[in-house]
Design an enzyme around this catalytic site. Sequence first.
Site, PDB file in Angstrom:
ATOM      1  N   LYS A  52      -2.976   2.839  -1.855  1.00 40.57           N
ATOM      2  CA  LYS A  52      -4.516   2.922  -1.353  1.00 40.57           C
ATOM      3  C   LYS A  52      -4.500   4.578  -0.847  1.00 40.57           C
ATOM      4  O   LYS A  52      -3.273   4.653   0.178  1.00 40.57           O
ATOM      5  CB  LYS A  52      -5.283   2.412   0.172  1.00 40.57           C
ATOM      6  CG  LYS A  52      -6.370   1.066  -0.885  1.00 40.57           C
ATOM      7  CD  LYS A  52      -6.263   0.073   0.821  1.00 40.57           C
ATOM      8  CE  LYS A  52      -6.856  -0.538   0.824  1.00 40.57           C
ATOM      9  NZ  LYS A  52      -7.787  -1.232   1.760  1.00 40.57           N
ATOM     10  N   ASP A 100       0.696  -1.050  -0.172  1.00 42.26           N
ATOM     11  CA  ASP A 100       0.174   0.369  -0.248  1.00 42.26           C
ATOM     12  C   ASP A 100       1.388   1.156   0.315  1.00 42.26           C
ATOM     13  O   ASP A 100       2.127   1.297   0.476  1.00 42.26           O
ATOM     14  CB  ASP A 100      -1.069  -0.006   1.289  1.00 42.26           C
ATOM     15  CG  ASP A 100      -1.890  -0.845   1.323  1.00 42.26           C
ATOM     16  OD1 ASP A 100      -2.750  -0.735   2.512  1.00 42.26           O
ATOM     17  OD2 ASP A 100      -2.033  -1.336   0.261  1.00 42.26           O
ATOM     18  N   MET A 148      -8.247   8.744   9.652  1.00 47.05           N
ATOM     19  CA  MET A 148      -8.876   9.161   7.626  1.00 47.05           C
ATOM     20  C   MET A 148      -9.637  10.306   7.894  1.00 47.05           C
ATOM     21  O   MET A 148     -10.924  10.041   7.330  1.00 47.05           O
ATOM     22  CB  MET A 148      -9.782   7.870   7.531  1.00 47.05           C
ATOM     23  CG  MET A 148      -8.750   6.649   7.516  1.00 47.05           C
ATOM     24  SD  MET A 148      -9.414   5.083   6.922  1.00 47.05           S
ATOM     25  CE  MET A 148     -10.180   4.859   7.286  1.00 47.05           C
TER      26      MET A 148
HETATM   27  N1  SAH Z   1      -4.037   0.024   9.707  1.00 48.79           N
HETATM   28  C1  SAH Z   1      -3.473   1.488   9.502  1.00 48.79           C
HETATM   29  C2  SAH Z   1      -4.837   2.067   9.501  1.00 48.79           C
HETATM   30  C3  SAH Z   1      -4.955   2.689   7.871  1.00 48.79           C
HETATM   31  S1  SAH Z   1      -6.240   4.185   8.286  1.00 48.79           S
HETATM   32  C4  SAH Z   1      -3.002   1.385  11.340  1.00 48.79           C
HETATM   33  O1  SAH Z   1      -2.995   0.523  11.879  1.00 48.79           O
HETATM   34  O2  SAH Z   1      -2.134   2.895  10.970  1.00 48.79           O
HETATM   35  C5  SAH Z   1      -5.104   4.653   7.284  1.00 48.79           C
HETATM   36  C6  SAH Z   1      -5.378   6.290   8.401  1.00 48.79           C
HETATM   37  O3  SAH Z   1      -4.532   6.174   9.333  1.00 48.79           O
HETATM   38  C7  SAH Z   1      -4.492   7.651   8.052  1.00 48.79           C
HETATM   39  O4  SAH Z   1      -5.912   8.299   7.126  1.00 48.79           O
HETATM   40  C8  SAH Z   1      -4.077   8.165   8.916  1.00 48.79           C
HETATM   41  O5  SAH Z   1      -5.293   8.860   9.839  1.00 48.79           O
HETATM   42  C9  SAH Z   1      -3.854   6.778   9.491  1.00 48.79           C
HETATM   43  N2  SAH Z   1      -2.047   7.581   9.738  1.00 48.79           N
HETATM   44  C10 SAH Z   1      -1.518   6.274   9.176  1.00 48.79           C
HETATM   45  N3  SAH Z   1      -0.407   6.444   8.898  1.00 48.79           N
HETATM   46  C11 SAH Z   1      -0.302   7.364   9.285  1.00 48.79           C
HETATM   47  C12 SAH Z   1       1.146   8.140   9.771  1.00 48.79           C
HETATM   48  N4  SAH Z   1       2.286   7.984   9.798  1.00 48.79           N
HETATM   49  N5  SAH Z   1       1.159   9.603  10.294  1.00 48.79           N
HETATM   50  C13 SAH Z   1      -0.064  10.069  10.847  1.00 48.79           C
HETATM   51  N6  SAH Z   1      -1.932   9.468  10.497  1.00 48.79           N
HETATM   52  C14 SAH Z   1      -1.536   8.278   9.634  1.00 48.79           C
END
Ligand code: SAH
Length: 245
Positions: free
Chosen positions: A56, A34, A170
């Site tokens: 995505k 991803d 998100m």
């Molecule tokens: N499975 C992932 C989340 C997927 S949804 C997890 O466990 O982290 C994707 C969302 O995660 C993004 O829209 C944002 O809100 C958050 N996100 C993921 N990586 C991030 C990062 N490095 N910094 C800030 N927000 C992050």
Amino acid sequence: MGKVYLTGAGPGDIDLLTIKALRVIKKADVIIYDRLANPLILKEAKDGCEFVYVGKEDSHHTLPQEEINEVIYQNALKHDVVVRLKGGDPFVFGRGGEEGIYLRERGISFEFIPGITSAIAVPEYAGIPVTHRGITVSFRVVTGHESKNKDHSQIPWENYKTDDTIIFLMGLHRLKKIASKLIEIGKPKDYPVAVISKGTTPDEKTVIGTLADIHEKAKNLPTPALIVVGEVVNLHKQLNWFEQE
Ligand code: SAH
């Protein structure tokens, strides 16, 4: 027929990858990844490993989930070791469960490899503990994204009247809406909010504000970003350790 490893890549900092994830990445024949999985991780793959990007961006899927499921399945028919690499943890808004069900229905074996979720690690890099004695005893992780063609909210806003820390993933594009909803259910306008962008990476940036002004303060922050609502946000002043002021 191969085996699929539905693998969490962690939140950004490559060193937050688990040893178990690194082991399967090193033996992978193909890695399906991803946008949120740090691409530096791919350097750990063996020579000849294939890479398939099914990027995505937040909720805007480059490939619809059904097609991603099929890509994983087709690769499992061709290769022995298939790594499906996802940002954070596969089960935290990662659709890892859907991919697992799709594979099970087609007789493909799989394993889940948990990853460090951004929901906890990103606030941690910003010096914001999701729980803290004397401040809050629980936290919630909520999607800030809602389906556009729904008339009313799927988010049970009335449940958020408590002191729980609320972490919205998100949600950056709906920050104004989220803040006004929380004010509407009775949270004070000066209730603390943090938005953390590109957490755990060298570009991490935290913006601190209140329900009333966070929208204005955070409007130019790049994604990925998450929102933390709660009194724990005030601890950033004492606990910030990663970002340069
Ligand atoms: N499975 C992932 C989340 C997927 S949804 C997890 O466990 O982290 C994707 C969302 O995660 C993004 O829209 C944002 O809100 C958050 N996100 C993921 N990586 C991030 C990062 N490095 N910094 C800030 N927000 C992050």
